[in-house]
Design an enzyme around this catalytic site. Structure first.
Site, short mmCIF file in Angstrom:
data_model
loop_
_atom_site.label_atom_id
_atom_site.label_comp_id
_atom_site.label_asym_id
_atom_site.label_seq_id
_atom_site.Cartn_x
_atom_site.Cartn_y
_atom_site.Cartn_z
N THR A 92 30.70 40.79 37.13
CA THR A 92 30.32 41.66 38.23
C THR A 92 28.91 41.36 38.74
O THR A 92 28.50 41.83 39.77
CB THR A 92 30.38 43.13 37.79
OG1 THR A 92 29.52 43.28 36.67
CG2 THR A 92 31.78 43.52 37.43
N HIS A 227 35.58 47.55 34.76
CA HIS A 227 35.10 47.93 36.09
C HIS A 227 35.87 47.21 37.19
O HIS A 227 36.05 46.00 37.14
CB HIS A 227 33.60 47.66 36.22
CG HIS A 227 32.99 48.49 37.28
ND1 HIS A 227 32.93 48.06 38.58
CD2 HIS A 227 32.47 49.74 37.24
CE1 HIS A 227 32.36 49.04 39.31
NE2 HIS A 227 32.08 50.05 38.52
N PRO A 228 36.33 47.96 38.21
CA PRO A 228 37.22 47.38 39.21
C PRO A 228 36.54 46.70 40.39
O PRO A 228 37.21 46.29 41.33
CB PRO A 228 38.02 48.59 39.69
CG PRO A 228 37.12 49.75 39.50
CD PRO A 228 36.17 49.41 38.39
N CYS A 229 35.21 46.49 40.34
CA CYS A 229 34.52 46.05 41.55
C CYS A 229 34.93 44.65 42.02
O CYS A 229 34.76 44.32 43.18
CB CYS A 229 33.01 46.15 41.38
SG CYS A 229 32.40 45.21 40.00
N ARG A 230 35.49 43.83 41.13
CA ARG A 230 35.91 42.50 41.59
C ARG A 230 37.43 42.31 41.55
O ARG A 230 37.94 41.22 41.76
CB ARG A 230 35.20 41.41 40.78
CG ARG A 230 33.71 41.40 41.01
CD ARG A 230 33.07 40.23 40.33
NE ARG A 230 33.26 39.01 41.08
CZ ARG A 230 32.39 38.59 42.01
NH1 ARG A 230 31.32 39.28 42.28
NH2 ARG A 230 32.62 37.46 42.65
#
Lengths: 288, 328
Positions: A92, A227-230
């Protein structure tokens, strides 16, 4: 955090363009996952105040329980090619780093991971000194027909072994418009795993950058979350690749075909497997 | 040289284990605080198990927060009724008459064998007991789980080596069995499909699955070979799982069997049309040797053979919960 309350719920699909899902598409993808892999199931929170209004009340999140995890992921040997892919997928912090720095760090990561010795097998017979016991054993009836548990290391034997187990859940992340994976683990003895122990089951040293501990939106328990940010970016790349491959394989008589959005979670879980390679959830015969 | 004959090998079984989920403990805390308070009485709870879907890892009996209210109804799982006894102090727990708690549950099983209920609902032969103490201040739990088993006066012996299902049934036949068990589950429910019969008609490759209650019709009839199918949470390739024990005893006692029961330890990978990990083992049983002379019920066992208490400490989880909610 407050921003999340003001983002409109997506209703028209951006699946092909951005690799994201609308809540309806998440529902359809979940339905397909449950029907093809029935060890997954839909669940609703027991606490009604945790209900997400834009998802069907009985289909709020997906869960698979007691998934075995025999080995620690951070003790695995790393394949260099695989890691390059996963670097894209997981890291991330990529945007904040120079290109050469990244390459350098990758090499370092590789050597540290491979040099890690496997954890010693658990010594089953040695009790911790503070082990509580009943006052006497008189009450226990002798039963010779109980087969003694074996504690051989998992790799070398097909005999009975104890294992860590995980409950995995997938929620819909409204902000990133992607699925989000949460982990809750239990030790071989059935006690909940702490954060550090769970990190042992997340691939290499990325665990610190891509995972965090947060209260699960439906279960209300602190869980480790990837974490889903990518996620969207990676899914977009995967969708493009699959679409191209379909065309290369001959396509469908000049008609332009696109990957169905309800296949999203099957593709997604294949990638999540790279993050938690030793948590053995069933992906069946999916070949990507 | 008669003494050279080898003694029959005693059948051994893998004991069930319990996976008590964190929400279960929190629900127990809540109930202890608001409902049970200082009274101590047995509470009916429910768990569930599935057949062994993993090559090495046996499936545990899982108990969640919903275990206080209803048997689990999820796909591929079988409900199991339990008795929870939560003591007020650690001392009470350590001194508790464990055998009495286990025997009470065991006597319930014996009653379902006596009145024939087990034939319709073989799931009633499986039970568990959970003896624990909940320290509400420290969110710490001491506990021990037992799975009551009815001990025959003389242990069951093995009449054959355990062998993979493929030694007996072709892939087509395995698929037919899988489909038959699925249909039985749909029509009769999980409680009635945790044990069943598999019948092979002689001179043909036809197998069929029927409910356990068809035993009297199927067994002993000319031209039929019958297996007792048992949904088996055990993953070991040569060992049968715990639920097989009470079933064998019930069969032997109810039908006055003297001889060999063919057992199919049914291990379906949940959600896959795959029962290839199932094993078959022949077991010698004797109705005459179920009860000891002069006794009217069997002996009940099923606690772990040590005297250890397991600890679950949820205080770190509470700290993390506080941290993550304060930083939000």
């Amino acid at each position: 955090q407050v921003a999340e309350f003001f983002i409109p719920v997506k209703t028209s699909s951006s699946f092909q363009e951005k690799g994201v899902l609308t809540p309806e598409e998440f529902g359809a993808a979940g339905d397909l996952l449950v029907s093809t892999h029935p060890s997954w199931s839909w669940q609703a929170p027991t606490d009604p105040s945790r209900l997400t209004p834009f998802l069907p009340p009985t289909k709020q999140f997906l869960i698979i329980k007691a998934v075995p995890c025999l080995r620690r992921a951070n003790a695995l040997n790393v394949d260099a090619d695989e890691e390059a892919v996963e670097d894209d997928w997981l890291d991330t912090h990529k945007d904040h780093r120079a290109q050469n720095e990244e390459v350098h760090e990758m090499t370092v990561a590789e050597s540290t991971v491979t040099s890690q010795p496997p954890p010693p097998p658990a010594e089953e017979d040695e009790d911790p000194p503070d082990m509580e016991t009943f006052d006497c054993t008189d009450a226990v009836v002798a039963d010779d027909a109980v087969c003694a548990p074996r504690t051989a290391p998992a790799e070398s034997s097909a005999e009975f072994v104890k294992s860590r187990t995980y409950d995995l859940t997938i929620t819909y992340d409204k902000y990133y418009q992607t699925p989000r994976v949460w982990l809750f683990g239990y030790s071989e003895e059935g006690a909940p795993l702490n954060k550090e122990e769970i990190f042992q089951d997340i691939f290499s040293d990325y665990s610190n950058k891509t995972t965090s501990i947060e209260t699960h939106p439906y279960l209300g328990l602190p869980c480790v979350s990837i974490h889903p940010c990518r996620h969207a970016e990676m899914m977009k790349r995967m969708i493009d690749r699959l679409n191209e491959r379909y065309q290369e394989d001959g396509g469908a008589d000049g008609v332009q075909m696109m990957m169905r959005p309800d296949l999203y979670l099957l593709v997604f879980l294949k990638f999540i497997q790279a993050v938690i390679p030793t948590i053995e959830y069933d992906l069946g015969a999916i070949d990507l | 040289f008669f003494f050279a004959m080898s003694a029959p090998t005693m059948m051994q079984f893998e004991q069930l284990s319990c996976r008590l989920e964190v929400p279960f403990w929190f629900e127990l805390e809540r109930r202890k605080l608001h409902e049970y308070k200082d009274t101590m009485f047995p509470v009916t709870i429910w768990g569930s198990y599935s057949t062994a879907g993993h090559q090495q890892i046996s499936s545990p009996v899982t108990v969640g927060a919903e275990g206080f209210t209803a048997p689990a109804a999820s796909a591929f799982t079988f409900p199991i009724q339990g008795t929870l006894l939560n003591t007020n102090t650690v001392e009470e727990l350590k001194r508790f008459d464990r055998q009495r708690l286990l025997s009470t549950a065991g006597a319930d099983i014996w009653a379902t064998i006596q009145d024939g209920r087990w034939l319709q609902k073989p799931g009633t032969l499986n039970r568990f007991v959970l003896l624990c103490h909940a320290d509400l201040k420290q969110h710490r739990f001491l506990h021990c789980t037992g799975f009551p088993v009815l001990l025959p006066a003389r242990p069951f012996t093995r009449a054959s080596q355990a062998a993979p299902v493929s030694d007996t049934f072709s892939l087509d036949q395995q698929n037919t069995i899988h489909a038959g068990v699925g249909e039985l589950r749909t029509s009769a429910g999980p409680d009635a499909s945790s044990a069943f019969l598999v019948t092979l008609l002689q001179g043909s490759a036809t197998v069929q699955v029927s409910p356990l209650s068809a035993w009297a019709d199927d067994v002993g009839r000319e031209g039929r070979t019958v297996w007792l199918g048992v949904a088996d949470p055990c993953a070991q390739p040569t060992v049968a799982g715990w639920p097989v024990r009470n079933l064998l005893l019930a069969l032997a006692h109810h039908f006055r069997l003297e001889g060999v029961v063919r057992v199919l330890c049914y291990r379906e990978v949940p959600g896959r049309q795959d029962i290839s990990r199932s094993i078959i083992v022949d077991v010698a049983v004797s109705a005459a040797e179920v009860l000891r002379g002069g006794e009217f019920q069997p002996t009940y066992a099923g606690w772990p053979q040590d005297n250890k208490l397991r600890t679950v400490d949820l205080s770190p989880l509470m700290d993390e919960e506080k941290l993550s909610s304060s930083s939000a």
